[in-house]
Scaffold this motif. Structure first.
Motif, PDB file in Angstrom:
ATOM      1  N   ASP A 250       0.819  -1.213   0.000  1.00  0.00           N
ATOM      2  CA  ASP A 250       0.000   0.000   0.000  1.00  0.00           C
ATOM      3  C   ASP A 250       0.854   1.265   0.000  1.00  0.00           C
ATOM      4  N   ARG A 251       2.168   1.090  -0.128  1.00  0.00           N
ATOM      5  CA  ARG A 251       3.146   2.189  -0.149  1.00  0.00           C
ATOM      6  C   ARG A 251       3.217   2.927   1.184  1.00  0.00           C
ATOM      7  N   VAL A 252       2.906   2.231   2.267  1.00  0.00           N
ATOM      8  CA  VAL A 252       3.058   2.795   3.605  1.00  0.00           C
ATOM      9  C   VAL A 252       4.533   2.692   3.961  1.00  0.00           C
ATOM     10  N   LEU A 253       5.118   3.807   4.345  1.00  0.00           N
ATOM     11  CA  LEU A 253       6.523   3.867   4.705  1.00  0.00           C
ATOM     12  C   LEU A 253       6.677   3.524   6.180  1.00  0.00           C
ATOM     13  N   ALA A 254       7.747   2.804   6.525  1.00  0.00           N
ATOM     14  CA  ALA A 254       7.995   2.441   7.917  1.00  0.00           C
ATOM     15  C   ALA A 254       9.496   2.424   8.190  1.00  0.00           C
ATOM     16  N   VAL A 255       9.838   2.645   9.454  1.00  0.00           N
ATOM     17  CA  VAL A 255      11.223   2.581   9.903  1.00  0.00           C
ATOM     18  C   VAL A 255      11.357   1.355  10.798  1.00  0.00           C
ATOM     19  N   VAL A 256      12.300   0.484  10.460  1.00  0.00           N
ATOM     20  CA  VAL A 256      12.570  -0.686  11.296  1.00  0.00           C
ATOM     21  C   VAL A 256      13.450  -0.223  12.452  1.00  0.00           C
ATOM     22  N   ILE A 257      12.970  -0.427  13.680  1.00  0.00           N
ATOM     23  CA  ILE A 257      13.740   0.004  14.844  1.00  0.00           C
ATOM     24  C   ILE A 257      14.428  -1.167  15.537  1.00  0.00           C
ATOM     25  N   ARG A 258      14.008  -2.396  15.223  1.00  0.00           N
ATOM     26  CA  ARG A 258      14.643  -3.575  15.812  1.00  0.00           C
ATOM     27  C   ARG A 258      14.362  -4.787  14.928  1.00  0.00           C
ATOM     28  N   HIS A 259      15.416  -5.593  14.719  1.00  0.00           N
ATOM     29  CA  HIS A 259      15.279  -6.831  13.948  1.00  0.00           C
ATOM     30  C   HIS A 259      16.244  -7.835  14.570  1.00  0.00           C
TER      31      HIS A 259
ATOM     32  N   GLU B 297      14.101  11.718  10.559  1.00  0.00           N
ATOM     33  CA  GLU B 297      13.801  13.088  10.992  1.00  0.00           C
ATOM     34  C   GLU B 297      12.347  13.448  10.703  1.00  0.00           C
ATOM     35  N   SER B 298      11.820  13.038   9.563  1.00  0.00           N
ATOM     36  CA  SER B 298      10.421  13.346   9.259  1.00  0.00           C
ATOM     37  C   SER B 298       9.479  12.576  10.187  1.00  0.00           C
ATOM     38  N   PHE B 299       9.839  11.335  10.558  1.00  0.00           N
ATOM     39  CA  PHE B 299       9.042  10.578  11.524  1.00  0.00           C
ATOM     40  C   PHE B 299       9.084  11.257  12.892  1.00  0.00           C
TER      41      PHE B 299
ATOM     42  N   ALA C  11      11.406   6.271  21.365  1.00  0.00           N
ATOM     43  CA  ALA C  11      12.752   5.864  21.785  1.00  0.00           C
ATOM     44  C   ALA C  11      13.507   5.195  20.639  1.00  0.00           C
ATOM     45  N   GLY C  12      12.844   4.336  19.886  1.00  0.00           N
ATOM     46  CA  GLY C  12      13.496   3.667  18.759  1.00  0.00           C
ATOM     47  C   GLY C  12      13.926   4.640  17.680  1.00  0.00           C
ATOM     48  N   LEU C  13      13.053   5.588  17.357  1.00  0.00           N
ATOM     49  CA  LEU C  13      13.390   6.583  16.335  1.00  0.00           C
ATOM     50  C   LEU C  13      14.526   7.483  16.797  1.00  0.00           C
ATOM     51  N   GLU C  14      14.480   7.903  18.056  1.00  0.00           N
ATOM     52  CA  GLU C  14      15.556   8.760  18.578  1.00  0.00           C
ATOM     53  C   GLU C  14      16.883   8.014  18.614  1.00  0.00           C
TER      54      GLU C  14
END
Length: 91
Positions: free
Chosen positions: A7-16, A57-59, A74-77
């Motif tokens: 669906d073209r939803v953007l996401a940031v992986v913070i843990r894998h 930064e945009s997130f 916390a994950g994004l920071e």
């Protein structure tokens, strides 16, 4: 890592950790962490060639404006700081 779904939803992986993936998908309103098993993550999300620093930064801007769960923030920071430290050490 920046990813997107069909669906073209953007996401940031913070843990894998190899078994489970924690990511923060962009959505209207408050940002929250989504947890998926690694196999499900691989089927539903594909890597995106977006710049990590700019996307994080945009997130973070969205989180300041609309809110975010403690874990998502916390994950994004943590990613933002890590990215700044890596780039700073190169120069």
């Amino acid at each position: 890592m920046i990813v997107h779904n069909q669906d073209r939803v953007l996401a940031v992986v913070i843990r894998h950790d190899g078994r489970q993936v924690s990511l923060v998908p962009m959505k209207t309103g408050k940002l929250a962490v989504l947890r998926l098993l690694a196999a499900q993550f691989s089927q539903e999300w594909q890597p995106c060639d977006c710049a990590l620093a700019a996307t994080v930064e945009s997130f973070l801007r969205h989180a300041r404006d609309h809110g975010a769960s403690k874990e998502a923030l916390a994950g994004l920071e943590r990613l933002a700081v890590r990215d700044r430290d890596v780039v700073a050490s190169l120069f």
